[in-house]
Design an enzyme around this catalytic site. Sequence first.
Site, PDB file in Angstrom:
ATOM      1  N   ASP A 196       0.801  -1.224   0.000  1.00 42.41           N
ATOM      2  CA  ASP A 196       0.000   0.000   0.000  1.00 42.41           C
ATOM      3  C   ASP A 196       0.829   1.267   0.000  1.00 42.41           C
ATOM      4  O   ASP A 196       0.349   2.342   0.355  1.00 42.41           O
ATOM      5  CB  ASP A 196      -0.905  -0.003   1.232  1.00 42.41           C
ATOM      6  CG  ASP A 196      -0.116  -0.098   2.532  1.00 42.41           C
ATOM      7  OD1 ASP A 196       1.124  -0.012   2.487  1.00 42.41           O
ATOM      8  OD2 ASP A 196      -0.732  -0.258   3.603  1.00 42.41           O
ATOM      9  N   GLU A 211      -0.283  -8.949  -1.379  1.00 44.30           N
ATOM     10  CA  GLU A 211      -0.978  -8.408  -0.209  1.00 44.30           C
ATOM     11  C   GLU A 211      -2.179  -7.557  -0.652  1.00 44.30           C
ATOM     12  O   GLU A 211      -2.399  -6.440  -0.179  1.00 44.30           O
ATOM     13  CB  GLU A 211      -0.037  -7.597   0.696  1.00 44.30           C
ATOM     14  CG  GLU A 211      -0.507  -7.522   2.134  1.00 44.30           C
ATOM     15  CD  GLU A 211       0.379  -6.640   3.025  1.00 44.30           C
ATOM     16  OE1 GLU A 211       0.382  -5.420   2.844  1.00 44.30           O
ATOM     17  OE2 GLU A 211       1.049  -7.189   3.912  1.00 44.30           O
ATOM     18  N   GLU A 247      -2.422   5.159   2.523  1.00 45.52           N
ATOM     19  CA  GLU A 247      -2.290   3.746   2.153  1.00 45.52           C
ATOM     20  C   GLU A 247      -3.597   3.103   1.672  1.00 45.52           C
ATOM     21  O   GLU A 247      -3.581   2.276   0.768  1.00 45.52           O
ATOM     22  CB  GLU A 247      -1.704   2.937   3.325  1.00 45.52           C
ATOM     23  CG  GLU A 247      -0.221   3.215   3.592  1.00 45.52           C
ATOM     24  CD  GLU A 247       0.027   4.468   4.421  1.00 45.52           C
ATOM     25  OE1 GLU A 247      -0.958   5.116   4.864  1.00 45.52           O
ATOM     26  OE2 GLU A 247       1.206   4.804   4.624  1.00 45.52           O
ATOM     27  N   HIS A 267       4.681   5.510  12.962  1.00 47.85           N
ATOM     28  CA  HIS A 267       5.079   6.341  11.816  1.00 47.85           C
ATOM     29  C   HIS A 267       3.922   6.807  10.941  1.00 47.85           C
ATOM     30  O   HIS A 267       4.127   7.434   9.908  1.00 47.85           O
ATOM     31  CB  HIS A 267       6.062   5.570  10.930  1.00 47.85           C
ATOM     32  CG  HIS A 267       5.445   4.382  10.261  1.00 47.85           C
ATOM     33  ND1 HIS A 267       4.718   4.490   9.094  1.00 47.85           N
ATOM     34  CD2 HIS A 267       5.411   3.077  10.592  1.00 47.85           C
ATOM     35  CE1 HIS A 267       4.294   3.291   8.747  1.00 47.85           C
ATOM     36  NE2 HIS A 267       4.694   2.411   9.640  1.00 47.85           N
ATOM     37  N   ARG A 302       1.184   8.680   8.916  1.00 45.31           N
ATOM     38  CA  ARG A 302       1.020  10.103   8.561  1.00 45.31           C
ATOM     39  C   ARG A 302      -0.183  10.730   9.259  1.00 45.31           C
ATOM     40  O   ARG A 302      -0.145  11.884   9.663  1.00 45.31           O
ATOM     41  CB  ARG A 302       0.872  10.232   7.044  1.00 45.31           C
ATOM     42  CG  ARG A 302       2.196  10.368   6.330  1.00 45.31           C
ATOM     43  CD  ARG A 302       2.003  10.468   4.829  1.00 45.31           C
ATOM     44  NE  ARG A 302       3.183  10.983   4.149  1.00 45.31           N
ATOM     45  CZ  ARG A 302       4.310  10.305   3.934  1.00 45.31           C
ATOM     46  NH1 ARG A 302       4.435   9.071   4.355  1.00 45.31           N
ATOM     47  NH2 ARG A 302       5.321  10.867   3.298  1.00 45.31           N
ATOM     48  N   HIS A 311      11.377   5.659  14.102  1.00 41.33           N
ATOM     49  CA  HIS A 311      11.357   5.758  12.635  1.00 41.33           C
ATOM     50  C   HIS A 311      12.131   7.008  12.208  1.00 41.33           C
ATOM     51  O   HIS A 311      12.095   8.021  12.907  1.00 41.33           O
ATOM     52  CB  HIS A 311       9.887   5.844  12.197  1.00 41.33           C
ATOM     53  CG  HIS A 311       9.676   5.637  10.725  1.00 41.33           C
ATOM     54  ND1 HIS A 311      10.039   6.565   9.786  1.00 41.33           N
ATOM     55  CD2 HIS A 311       9.118   4.612  10.035  1.00 41.33           C
ATOM     56  CE1 HIS A 311       9.710   6.126   8.580  1.00 41.33           C
ATOM     57  NE2 HIS A 311       9.145   4.932   8.703  1.00 41.33           N
TER      58      HIS A 311
HETATM   59  C1  UD1 Z   1       6.344   4.877   4.143  1.00 40.37           C
HETATM   60  C2  UD1 Z   1       5.020   4.480   3.495  1.00 40.37           C
HETATM   61  C3  UD1 Z   1       4.135   3.752   4.490  1.00 40.37           C
HETATM   62  C4  UD1 Z   1       4.872   2.607   5.159  1.00 40.37           C
HETATM   63  C5  UD1 Z   1       6.160   3.126   5.773  1.00 40.37           C
HETATM   64  C6  UD1 Z   1       6.956   2.002   6.376  1.00 40.37           C
HETATM   65  C7  UD1 Z   1       3.963   5.883   1.789  1.00 40.37           C
HETATM   66  C8  UD1 Z   1       3.160   7.075   1.521  1.00 40.37           C
HETATM   67  N1  UD1 Z   1       4.314   5.664   3.072  1.00 40.37           N
HETATM   68  O1  UD1 Z   1       6.061   5.875   5.129  1.00 40.37           O
HETATM   69  O2  UD1 Z   1       2.997   3.250   3.835  1.00 40.37           O
HETATM   70  O3  UD1 Z   1       4.059   2.050   6.150  1.00 40.37           O
HETATM   71  O4  UD1 Z   1       6.944   3.756   4.747  1.00 40.37           O
HETATM   72  O5  UD1 Z   1       7.934   2.475   7.249  1.00 40.37           O
HETATM   73  O6  UD1 Z   1       4.290   5.155   0.891  1.00 40.37           O
HETATM   74  N2  UD1 Z   1      13.636   8.345   6.103  1.00 40.37           N
HETATM   75  C9  UD1 Z   1      15.007   8.254   6.194  1.00 40.37           C
HETATM   76  N3  UD1 Z   1      15.594   7.026   5.944  1.00 40.37           N
HETATM   77  C10 UD1 Z   1      14.885   5.922   5.621  1.00 40.37           C
HETATM   78  C11 UD1 Z   1      13.477   6.023   5.566  1.00 40.37           C
HETATM   79  C12 UD1 Z   1      12.876   7.244   5.797  1.00 40.37           C
HETATM   80  O7  UD1 Z   1      15.694   9.218   6.484  1.00 40.37           O
HETATM   81  O8  UD1 Z   1      15.480   4.854   5.399  1.00 40.37           O
HETATM   82  C13 UD1 Z   1      12.991   9.670   6.339  1.00 40.37           C
HETATM   83  C14 UD1 Z   1      13.241  10.655   5.178  1.00 40.37           C
HETATM   84  O9  UD1 Z   1      13.356  11.949   5.686  1.00 40.37           O
HETATM   85  C15 UD1 Z   1      11.949  10.526   4.372  1.00 40.37           C
HETATM   86  C16 UD1 Z   1      10.940  10.353   5.480  1.00 40.37           C
HETATM   87  O10 UD1 Z   1      11.574   9.513   6.436  1.00 40.37           O
HETATM   88  O11 UD1 Z   1      11.720  11.660   3.563  1.00 40.37           O
HETATM   89  C17 UD1 Z   1       9.596   9.803   5.095  1.00 40.37           C
HETATM   90  O12 UD1 Z   1       9.689   8.614   4.340  1.00 40.37           O
HETATM   91  P1  UD1 Z   1       8.378   8.150   3.515  1.00 40.37           P
HETATM   92  O13 UD1 Z   1       8.697   6.886   2.810  1.00 40.37           O
HETATM   93  O14 UD1 Z   1       7.872   9.272   2.707  1.00 40.37           O
HETATM   94  O15 UD1 Z   1       7.303   7.942   4.653  1.00 40.37           O
HETATM   95  P2  UD1 Z   1       7.169   6.818   5.742  1.00 40.37           P
HETATM   96  O16 UD1 Z   1       6.532   7.452   6.919  1.00 40.37           O
HETATM   97  O17 UD1 Z   1       8.457   6.130   5.917  1.00 40.37           O
HETATM   98  N1  UDP Z   2      10.908  -3.494  11.790  1.00 42.83           N
HETATM   99  C1  UDP Z   2      12.296  -3.559  11.789  1.00 42.83           C
HETATM  100  N2  UDP Z   2      12.998  -2.733  12.622  1.00 42.83           N
HETATM  101  C2  UDP Z   2      12.388  -1.838  13.443  1.00 42.83           C
HETATM  102  C3  UDP Z   2      10.975  -1.763  13.425  1.00 42.83           C
HETATM  103  C4  UDP Z   2      10.264  -2.592  12.596  1.00 42.83           C
HETATM  104  O1  UDP Z   2      12.870  -4.344  11.059  1.00 42.83           O
HETATM  105  O2  UDP Z   2      13.085  -1.137  14.182  1.00 42.83           O
HETATM  106  C5  UDP Z   2      10.146  -4.372  10.891  1.00 42.83           C
HETATM  107  C6  UDP Z   2       8.996  -5.148  11.506  1.00 42.83           C
HETATM  108  O3  UDP Z   2       9.430  -6.404  11.966  1.00 42.83           O
HETATM  109  C7  UDP Z   2       8.004  -5.258  10.354  1.00 42.83           C
HETATM  110  C8  UDP Z   2       8.262  -4.027   9.521  1.00 42.83           C
HETATM  111  O4  UDP Z   2       9.535  -3.528   9.923  1.00 42.83           O
HETATM  112  O5  UDP Z   2       8.272  -6.384   9.538  1.00 42.83           O
HETATM  113  C9  UDP Z   2       7.202  -2.996   9.710  1.00 42.83           C
HETATM  114  O6  UDP Z   2       7.573  -1.813   9.098  1.00 42.83           O
HETATM  115  P1  UDP Z   2       6.843  -0.435   9.353  1.00 42.83           P
HETATM  116  O7  UDP Z   2       6.195  -0.458  10.689  1.00 42.83           O
HETATM  117  O8  UDP Z   2       7.855   0.625   9.077  1.00 42.83           O
HETATM  118  O9  UDP Z   2       5.792  -0.367   8.173  1.00 42.83           O
HETATM  119  P2  UDP Z   2       4.283  -0.911   8.020  1.00 42.83           P
HETATM  120  O10 UDP Z   2       4.275  -2.368   8.296  1.00 42.83           O
HETATM  121  O11 UDP Z   2       3.436  -0.120   8.948  1.00 42.83           O
HETATM  122  O12 UDP Z   2       3.962  -0.589   6.595  1.00 42.83           O
END
Ligand code: UD1
Ligand code: UDP
Length: 377
Positions: A95, A117, A131, A212, A214, A245
């Site tokens: 998603d 999924e 999502e 995390h 939004r 996160h």
């Molecule tokens: C994204 C997904 C969400 C998913 C989540 C898993 C969308 C809209 N959101 O949200 O569905 O559940 O990932 O964690 O697709 N950042 C870093 N390093 C990283 C990752 C993120 O610095 O490795 C920071 C960056 O500043 C980035 C921000 O996090 O711009 C947001 O990342 P983004 O992928 O847009 O949103 P998530 O909240 O991670």
């Molecule tokens: N996870 C991880 N390290 C962490 C926190 C979560 O590897 O510090 C793993 C967790 O086991 C799960 C996945 O990340 O498999 C979940 O990711 P996240 O919560 O970022 O995204 P979502 O599932 O909500 O899309």
Amino acid sequence: MKILTVFGTRPEAIKMAMLIKKLSTEKTIQHKVCVTAQHREMLDQVLHFFSIEPDYDLNIMKQGQNLSSITGDVLQKITEIYKQYQPDLVIVHGDTTTCFTATLAAFYLQIKVAHIEAGMRTFNLQEPFPEEANRVLTAKLATYHFAPTEKNVQNLLVEGIAKKNIIKTGNTVIDALLYATKKVKSFSAKTRRTGIEDIFKKKKKIILVTGHRRENFGSGFIDICNALKTIAEKYHDVEIVYPVHLNPNVQKPVLELLSDIKNIHLIEPLEYPDFIFAMKNSWIILTDSGGIQEEAPSLGKPVLVMRNVTERPEAVKSGTVHLVGTNKNKIVRFVDTLYQDKNVYKKMSQSINPYGDGKASWRIVQWIKKNKKEILK
Ligand code: UD1
Ligand code: UDP
């Protein structure tokens, strides 16, 4: 048959890993991996653990990126990869904005998409945001739908998707979980060096926290942090371990409100196997994550979900997952209940597996092989 698997974030990587491993050993399938790198460090952690080397890396992540910039960057860059590699089938997961945009780009070039999924719904486009919309839009454009549970199958049927194109497989998250639990029996040396293991050794009640979403940014996160603060002050035999996160919208309130509290440990995101080990050794888990709602029940850990709705109702129904939302008092009250009432805790700690048996990836590959002719039409 040429297949391209596309993903970009930590959870997609975890849930695609075993499928990628399986596809890569198939002689009749030419398979390549493309990461958008919507996440960077958090994605690379997973790629490293599963030894996945992407064939294409779009490297799009920017600090504080927004939905439009992710969409624009992925759409443009992935189109070039599709034109270059010319896959017969693109596989996406879940998603995320990567999932939806990769699907849209494939649709524009009339390339078939298989959605892993598929079929989870909250029926509320605002939660989880964006999502729920990403899932609905992906389903509309994809051709094949690999649905984890019967409920997910039914959701897709109601939306008018042809029965022959919906395949019930279980969730690949359990494939990854079983693989990692078999492979890793303790915290990694890196995590041991950070002192995390010592917290778990104290024999206290560990509350593991992640967040995390939004829709929780702003007041939601402030409420969550205040709830954690209250719990930490109230229960001195509780240690709160919170891998934060990397999203700045999460880092800011969490670091501002929860630093310097003796029994709250704010740490960097844990490597996937370390996180599983942390879940296994926790008392309870507080999260708004999707994937953790699926993993924790199979480890027999009570999960309090900091959301109002979930697209994963199966574990709520079985009793191991409870929706608490982000209201401070509600979160604290439910932790109180689990602390005081052994029966409620016991009921929520039963290990259940509504999401899969660890063979979802195998089922997906078997179906693709069997339906090669139809896919190539
Ligand atoms: C994204 C997904 C969400 C998913 C989540 C898993 C969308 C809209 N959101 O949200 O569905 O559940 O990932 O964690 O697709 N950042 C870093 N390093 C990283 C990752 C993120 O610095 O490795 C920071 C960056 O500043 C980035 C921000 O996090 O711009 C947001 O990342 P983004 O992928 O847009 O949103 P998530 O909240 O991670
Ligand atoms: N996870 C991880 N390290 C962490 C926190 C979560 O590897 O510090 C793993 C967790 O086991 C799960 C996945 O990340 O498999 C979940 O990711 P996240 O919560 O970022 O995204 P979502 O599932 O909500 O899309």
